[in-house]
Design a protein around this motif. Structure first.
Motif, PDB file in Angstrom:
ATOM      1  N   VAL A  61      82.408   5.700  21.630  1.00 42.13           N
ATOM      2  CA  VAL A  61      83.136   4.513  22.083  1.00 42.13           C
ATOM      3  C   VAL A  61      82.590   3.282  21.360  1.00 42.13           C
ATOM      4  CG1 VAL A  61      83.782   3.063  24.050  1.00 42.13           C
ATOM      5  CG2 VAL A  61      83.452   5.522  24.372  1.00 42.13           C
ATOM      6  N   ALA A  62      83.479   2.407  20.939  1.00 46.64           N
ATOM      7  CA  ALA A  62      83.077   1.135  20.345  1.00 46.64           C
ATOM      8  C   ALA A  62      83.939   0.025  20.927  1.00 46.64           C
ATOM      9  CB  ALA A  62      83.206   1.165  18.831  1.00 46.64           C
ATOM     10  N   THR A  63      83.363  -1.164  21.029  1.00 46.00           N
ATOM     11  CA  THR A  63      84.097  -2.319  21.547  1.00 46.00           C
ATOM     12  C   THR A  63      84.072  -3.442  20.521  1.00 46.00           C
ATOM     13  OG1 THR A  63      82.117  -3.200  22.652  1.00 46.00           O
ATOM     14  CG2 THR A  63      83.551  -1.748  23.939  1.00 46.00           C
ATOM     15  N   ALA A  71      82.681  -5.753  27.500  1.00 50.15           N
ATOM     16  CA  ALA A  71      83.322  -4.427  27.493  1.00 50.15           C
ATOM     17  C   ALA A  71      82.301  -3.329  27.227  1.00 50.15           C
ATOM     18  CB  ALA A  71      84.429  -4.396  26.439  1.00 50.15           C
ATOM     19  N   GLY A  72      81.357  -3.605  26.330  1.00 50.88           N
ATOM     20  CA  GLY A  72      80.352  -2.614  25.990  1.00 50.88           C
ATOM     21  C   GLY A  72      79.474  -2.244  27.172  1.00 50.88           C
ATOM     22  N   VAL A  73      79.129  -3.233  27.980  1.00 48.37           N
ATOM     23  CA  VAL A  73      78.308  -2.983  29.180  1.00 48.37           C
ATOM     24  C   VAL A  73      79.093  -2.160  30.191  1.00 48.37           C
ATOM     25  CG1 VAL A  73      77.234  -4.088  31.178  1.00 48.37           C
ATOM     26  CG2 VAL A  73      76.859  -5.016  28.893  1.00 48.37           C
ATOM     27  N   ILE A  74      80.349  -2.495  30.386  1.00 47.02           N
ATOM     28  CA  ILE A  74      81.155  -1.837  31.425  1.00 47.02           C
ATOM     29  C   ILE A  74      81.413  -0.367  31.094  1.00 47.02           C
ATOM     30  CG2 ILE A  74      83.464  -1.790  32.464  1.00 47.02           C
ATOM     31  CD1 ILE A  74      83.396  -4.838  32.402  1.00 47.02           C
ATOM     32  N   VAL A  75      81.789  -0.081  29.844  1.00 40.60           N
ATOM     33  CA  VAL A  75      82.185   1.298  29.513  1.00 40.60           C
ATOM     34  C   VAL A  75      81.039   2.143  28.973  1.00 40.60           C
ATOM     35  CG1 VAL A  75      84.546   0.555  29.049  1.00 40.60           C
ATOM     36  CG2 VAL A  75      82.939   0.780  27.149  1.00 40.60           C
ATOM     37  N   GLY A  76      79.955   1.493  28.548  1.00 40.60           N
ATOM     38  CA  GLY A  76      78.870   2.237  27.932  1.00 40.60           C
ATOM     39  C   GLY A  76      79.169   2.510  26.471  1.00 40.60           C
ATOM     40  N   THR A 267      77.160  10.383  23.053  1.00 44.77           N
ATOM     41  CA  THR A 267      77.790   9.118  23.436  1.00 44.77           C
ATOM     42  C   THR A 267      77.195   8.551  24.727  1.00 44.77           C
ATOM     43  OG1 THR A 267      79.891   8.024  23.942  1.00 44.77           O
ATOM     44  CG2 THR A 267      79.653  10.304  24.688  1.00 44.77           C
ATOM     45  N   GLN A 268      77.205   7.224  24.807  1.00 39.90           N
ATOM     46  CA  GLN A 268      76.753   6.524  26.012  1.00 39.90           C
ATOM     47  C   GLN A 268      77.902   6.242  26.981  1.00 39.90           C
ATOM     48  OE1 GLN A 268      73.324   5.835  26.398  1.00 39.90           O
ATOM     49  NE2 GLN A 268      73.362   7.186  24.600  1.00 39.90           N
ATOM     50  N   LYS A 270      80.370   6.007  29.819  1.00 39.56           N
ATOM     51  CA  LYS A 270      80.140   6.265  31.236  1.00 39.56           C
ATOM     52  C   LYS A 270      81.230   7.132  31.867  1.00 39.56           C
ATOM     53  CE  LYS A 270      77.636   1.921  31.963  1.00 39.56           C
ATOM     54  NZ  LYS A 270      77.628   0.627  32.700  1.00 39.56           N
ATOM     55  N   GLY A 271      82.279   7.400  31.124  1.00 41.32           N
ATOM     56  CA  GLY A 271      83.360   8.209  31.655  1.00 41.32           C
ATOM     57  C   GLY A 271      84.510   7.359  32.161  1.00 41.32           C
ATOM     58  N   PHE A 272      85.659   8.001  32.349  1.00 40.26           N
ATOM     59  CA  PHE A 272      86.848   7.277  32.808  1.00 40.26           C
ATOM     60  C   PHE A 272      86.696   6.770  34.237  1.00 40.26           C
ATOM     61  CE2 PHE A 272      88.689  10.052  29.442  1.00 40.26           C
ATOM     62  CZ  PHE A 272      89.161   9.034  28.621  1.00 40.26           C
ATOM     63  N   GLU A 273      85.632   7.190  34.926  1.00 40.19           N
ATOM     64  CA  GLU A 273      85.405   6.738  36.296  1.00 40.19           C
ATOM     65  C   GLU A 273      85.092   5.244  36.359  1.00 40.19           C
ATOM     66  OE1 GLU A 273      83.733   9.269  34.857  1.00 40.19           O
ATOM     67  OE2 GLU A 273      84.898  10.914  35.721  1.00 40.19           O
ATOM     68  N   VAL A 274      84.765   4.632  35.215  1.00 42.20           N
ATOM     69  CA  VAL A 274      84.446   3.199  35.230  1.00 42.20           C
ATOM     70  C   VAL A 274      85.643   2.375  35.695  1.00 42.20           C
ATOM     71  CG1 VAL A 274      82.712   3.400  33.419  1.00 42.20           C
ATOM     72  CG2 VAL A 274      85.079   2.885  32.799  1.00 42.20           C
ATOM     73  N   SER A 275      86.828   2.967  35.639  1.00 45.43           N
ATOM     74  CA  SER A 275      88.020   2.228  36.093  1.00 45.43           C
ATOM     75  C   SER A 275      87.996   1.980  37.590  1.00 45.43           C
ATOM     76  CB  SER A 275      89.293   2.990  35.717  1.00 45.43           C
ATOM     77  OG  SER A 275      89.330   4.247  36.352  1.00 45.43           O
ATOM     78  N   ASP A 276      87.157   2.721  38.319  1.00 41.61           N
ATOM     79  CA  ASP A 276      87.114   2.588  39.779  1.00 41.61           C
ATOM     80  C   ASP A 276      85.824   1.951  40.293  1.00 41.61           C
ATOM     81  OD1 ASP A 276      89.586   3.991  39.946  1.00 41.61           O
ATOM     82  OD2 ASP A 276      88.498   5.880  39.685  1.00 41.61           O
ATOM     83  N   ILE A 277      84.892   1.619  39.383  1.00 44.29           N
ATOM     84  CA  ILE A 277      83.606   1.049  39.800  1.00 44.29           C
ATOM     85  C   ILE A 277      83.752  -0.457  39.994  1.00 44.29           C
ATOM     86  CG2 ILE A 277      81.214   0.632  39.100  1.00 44.29           C
ATOM     87  CD1 ILE A 277      81.316   3.241  37.537  1.00 44.29           C
ATOM     88  N   PRO A 278      83.237  -1.015  41.111  1.00 51.08           N
ATOM     89  CA  PRO A 278      83.318  -2.464  41.315  1.00 51.08           C
ATOM     90  C   PRO A 278      82.254  -3.205  40.495  1.00 51.08           C
ATOM     91  CG  PRO A 278      82.258  -1.421  43.201  1.00 51.08           C
ATOM     92  CD  PRO A 278      82.679  -0.316  42.290  1.00 51.08           C
TER      93      PRO A 278
END
Length: 316
Positions: A61-63, A71-76, A267-268, A270-278
């Motif tokens: 993943v790259a931002t 974006a980089g912090v949120i998605v890893g 890869t770092q 975090k997975g597609f689950e980041v869409s649901d993390i507050p």
């Protein structure tokens, strides 16, 4: 199947692209940022998750973009790169011998000069909104037409009027004046397209060695009137890539692939689950010295994930 995710977060749009191992586009997402980049990133991750094949594994993943660090912090992210690099890499994938990249987004404009596959010069205009997508959106709304019709109407012009395009305020007032004088809408729109191209070449492209092949990227590349005005001004063909509106994200995905293949690292992401993390973003002013830096802070629940904005690195 291994895939590579690129995320381009700008002030107007948030774009995502997933490429396969051959660099071919699997899917893209184009969203409006609407002043909430965290929500836009999460919404984009959720949308692309639902559309991707179930057997795909995100290997890198790259931002990029103005909110690339956020974006980089949120998605890893594995790679965080500036938009000049991302757009240049994407353009060279589509047109390997490209010499000039014109990029006009929602609120800024760029020009990138490439020679022998290397960026040798570039310029950005992030101060004036004249010629950007947001300005064109505003003028289309004021004229009561859909922005998608802008280019087709410009093509219908018989005698384009001359619009003062050096400033968005002056351009709008000049358009109103031309309307009051009785000029047709197609002539006014064509004149505006020509004025905005003159403004771009005189400001962003001033002193640049613009040589073909020329690739036109960014959301404004959809506007046939702007493209035709560039072709007339530069007297050369303007190439608009198939995925012109998400080229920053495509370039980021290519950079992610390059990084993973070179380093062989996991890869770092975090997975597609980041869409649901507050996540929450806040800021505070550091009073440690006279600089009074505004420090941005990203938290997940009560845990601080990242801080940036300080010049000395105290908070990072």
């Amino acid at each position: 199947m291994r895939g590579y995710l690129g995320i381009d977060v700008g002030s107007v749009s948030t774009n995502l692209a997933v490429l396969d191992e051959n660099g071919e586009v699997i899917d893209t997402v184009y969203l409006r940022t609407q002043g909430e980049p965290i929500k836009a990133i999460q919404r984009g991750i959720g949308e692309i998750r639902d559309r991707l094949p179930k057997d795909i594994e995100i290997a890198g993943v790259a931002t990029t973009g103005s909110a690339r660090r956020l974006a980089g912090v949120i998605v890893g992210a594995d790679v965080v790169k500036n938009e000049i690099t991302a757009h240049a890499v994407a353009a060279m994938r589509v047109v390997p011998d490209v010499h000039t990249v014109l990029e006009i987004g929602g609120q800024d404009s760029k020009i990138i000069i490439i020679r022998d596959g290397v960026v040798v010069d570039f310029a950005m205009n992030s101060v004036c909104a004249a010629g950007t997508g947001s300005f064109l959106d505003h003028q289309a709304a004021r004229l009561g037409i859909a922005i998608e019709e802008f280019g087709d109407l410009a093509a219908q012009a018989k005698t384009p009027v001359r619009i003062a395009g050096r400033c968005s305020v002056f351009a709008e007032s000049d358009m109103i004046h031309k309307q009051q004088m009785g000029h047709s809408v197609p002539d006014i729109i064509a004149g505006l397209c020509q004025a905005l191209v003159r403004n771009y070449l005189n400001n962003v492209g001033k002193g640049k060695d613009i040589q073909p092949p020329v690739v036109f990227q960014g959301g404004v590349a959809a506007n046939k009137g702007i493209r035709a005005a560039f072709e007339a001004a530069l007297e050369t063909e303007i190439i608009v890539p198939p995925h012109f509106d998400v080229m920053g994200a495509i370039g980021a995905a290519l950079l992610a692939q390059e990084h993973v293949e070179q380093t062989k690292a996991q890869t770092q992401f975090k997975g597609f689950e980041v869409s649901d993390i507050p996540y929450t973003a806040s800021s505070f002013e550091c009073k440690g010295c006279a600089n009074r830096c505004e420090v941005v802070e990203i938290k997940q629940d009560s845990v601080v994930l990242a801080r940036w904005g300080d010049r000395c690195g105290r908070w990072q």
